[in-house]
Design an enzyme around this catalytic site. Sequence first.
Site, mmCIF file in Angstrom:
data_model
loop_
_atom_site.group_PDB
_atom_site.id
_atom_site.type_symbol
_atom_site.label_atom_id
_atom_site.label_comp_id
_atom_site.label_asym_id
_atom_site.label_seq_id
_atom_site.Cartn_x
_atom_site.Cartn_y
_atom_site.Cartn_z
ATOM 1 N N GLU A 113 42.902 -11.343 6.842
ATOM 2 C CA GLU A 113 42.855 -11.189 8.143
ATOM 3 C C GLU A 113 43.147 -12.553 8.905
ATOM 4 O O GLU A 113 42.602 -13.494 8.129
ATOM 5 C CB GLU A 113 41.501 -10.507 8.412
ATOM 6 C CG GLU A 113 41.218 -10.423 10.049
ATOM 7 C CD GLU A 113 39.895 -10.058 10.517
ATOM 8 O OE1 GLU A 113 39.910 -9.340 11.436
ATOM 9 O OE2 GLU A 113 38.964 -10.186 9.673
ATOM 10 N N LYS A 129 42.643 -2.392 13.991
ATOM 11 C CA LYS A 129 41.338 -2.588 13.647
ATOM 12 C C LYS A 129 40.180 -1.866 14.707
ATOM 13 O O LYS A 129 40.400 -2.186 15.992
ATOM 14 C CB LYS A 129 40.805 -4.148 13.643
ATOM 15 C CG LYS A 129 39.212 -4.494 13.087
ATOM 16 C CD LYS A 129 39.199 -5.801 13.052
ATOM 17 C CE LYS A 129 37.827 -6.342 12.622
ATOM 18 N NZ LYS A 129 37.590 -7.652 12.525
ATOM 19 N N CYS A 161 37.839 -6.093 7.529
ATOM 20 C CA CYS A 161 36.706 -6.890 7.552
ATOM 21 C C CYS A 161 35.525 -6.100 8.179
ATOM 22 O O CYS A 161 34.957 -5.035 7.343
ATOM 23 C CB CYS A 161 36.968 -8.198 8.769
ATOM 24 S SG CYS A 161 35.786 -9.270 8.527
#
Length: 500
Positions: free
Chosen positions: A80, A179, A212
């Site tokens: 990321e 995300k 994440c």
Amino acid sequence: MLPSQPLLHAAVFALAVLQALASDTFIAAVYEHAVILPDVTDEPVSPNDALALMNKNMDVLEGAIKEAAQQGAHIIVTPEDGIYGWHFTREAIYPYLEDIPDPAVNWIPCTDPTRFAPAPVQERLSCMARNNSIYVVANMGDKKLCNSSDPSCPSDGRYQYNTDVVFDPEGKLVARYHKYNLFMLETQFNYPKEPEAVTFETPFGKFGIFTCFDILFHEPAVVLVSELQVDTVLFPTAWMNVLPFLTAIEFHSAWAMGMGVNFLAANTHYTSISMTGSGIYAPDRARTYYYNMKNEDGRLLIAELDSHPRLSPAFPPAVSWSSYASSVKRFSPNDHDFSGLIFHDQFTFTELTKPEGNLTVCQKDLCCHLSYKMAGKQEDEVYVLGAFDGLHVVEGQYYLQICTLLKCKSTDLNTCGQPVETAQTKFEMFSLSGTFGTNYIFPGVLYSGVQLAPGEFEVLNDGRLISKTRTTKPVITVMLFGRWYEKDHLKQDPQPPAFP
């Protein structure tokens, strides 16, 4: 009659596909990247300057991708923020963004770069995949224009998304994921309106992808595994380590084991904010990992994984997490319990005062049981058994049930729960269990020096996390980290009373 050249090429390609389909394993790669960061600025740089910075990072990533392909890797995950970093306002990141189409458009940017708006980053990533015949997973920024007909349209007329992309070995865009669970500092990006459960099929299993902070929540992470039955999760991350439970290698390997999937985690490398820790994890153990706070070097990791881990003989049995803990009476009274903080959560602790024994500590509905034997108790080291059953509300809100054996920072009990990186005490054995109200439990063991313990512990089908043999290194943390997703939206619980 000899076949024509194109026909021969097609036949060879078809044979290669069939061979891959027959393959029970594949070679995975992840690259921990020391990102080249732009200068911090509130003002947007020119598109040319933005692309120049991104190309510097892609030069490094391309070297890792070539090396991975030469070593036989079928897929590589990069981190990321790996192409441009993370120091941005909403305005400042705009020159770094591209419009990323839905993969349904069936597009190979490498061979058809002008089909859509200019997309030099997607073109280059596509060519990296195509030229090296490897799946390439990368993280970049997506932009989508909108107008007043959309009541949710931001005032600047565009959505900006933290986005993962996947290109197949021909360079075709096969996956795009926005995300969903943005970390608190990601003000440069928008939240997607709905969580996206993105999967794609490969010759070596079904893959899912998320990013994440997503790992701590039910959507899309748990949905991909529990409902969509992916075999392997791809995980670009920019993970800041937080001991004792949320270091990258520890938590990601625990999640892979608890969820029963392969997990390919590629972290950024930036030690000044504790970013390091990448790995290739199978449901039974970590296959390879990297943790290095001593320098700023990136690292390529490569390992072999089962294509369909649920079908593997090594696949862990189904676990009834509270079975054992609910069947035994309390091992010890609570007259020596005390409270302490771990990452803002108030745990209930009890000290391991003897070289061996059986202990219980409870908080609310969670009772944690520990049986243990130390390999010689160090006088200057203190270990505790801890329990937490409550809502975590700092840097995100999520409900936890945690049982843990951990080393305190010093012999002062007030330090129990503070980050610790080294220890001296080994254990002949340990067995940790808890009366969990959730089935989503992530088991982990962390050794001195922030090292994993692959193959040295297991989870029994009655919910006990046990050591297989004497620990080969001193122990920092043993954890059963439970997530009770249904309780995430409760109001914060009053903290349990402090013990005298």
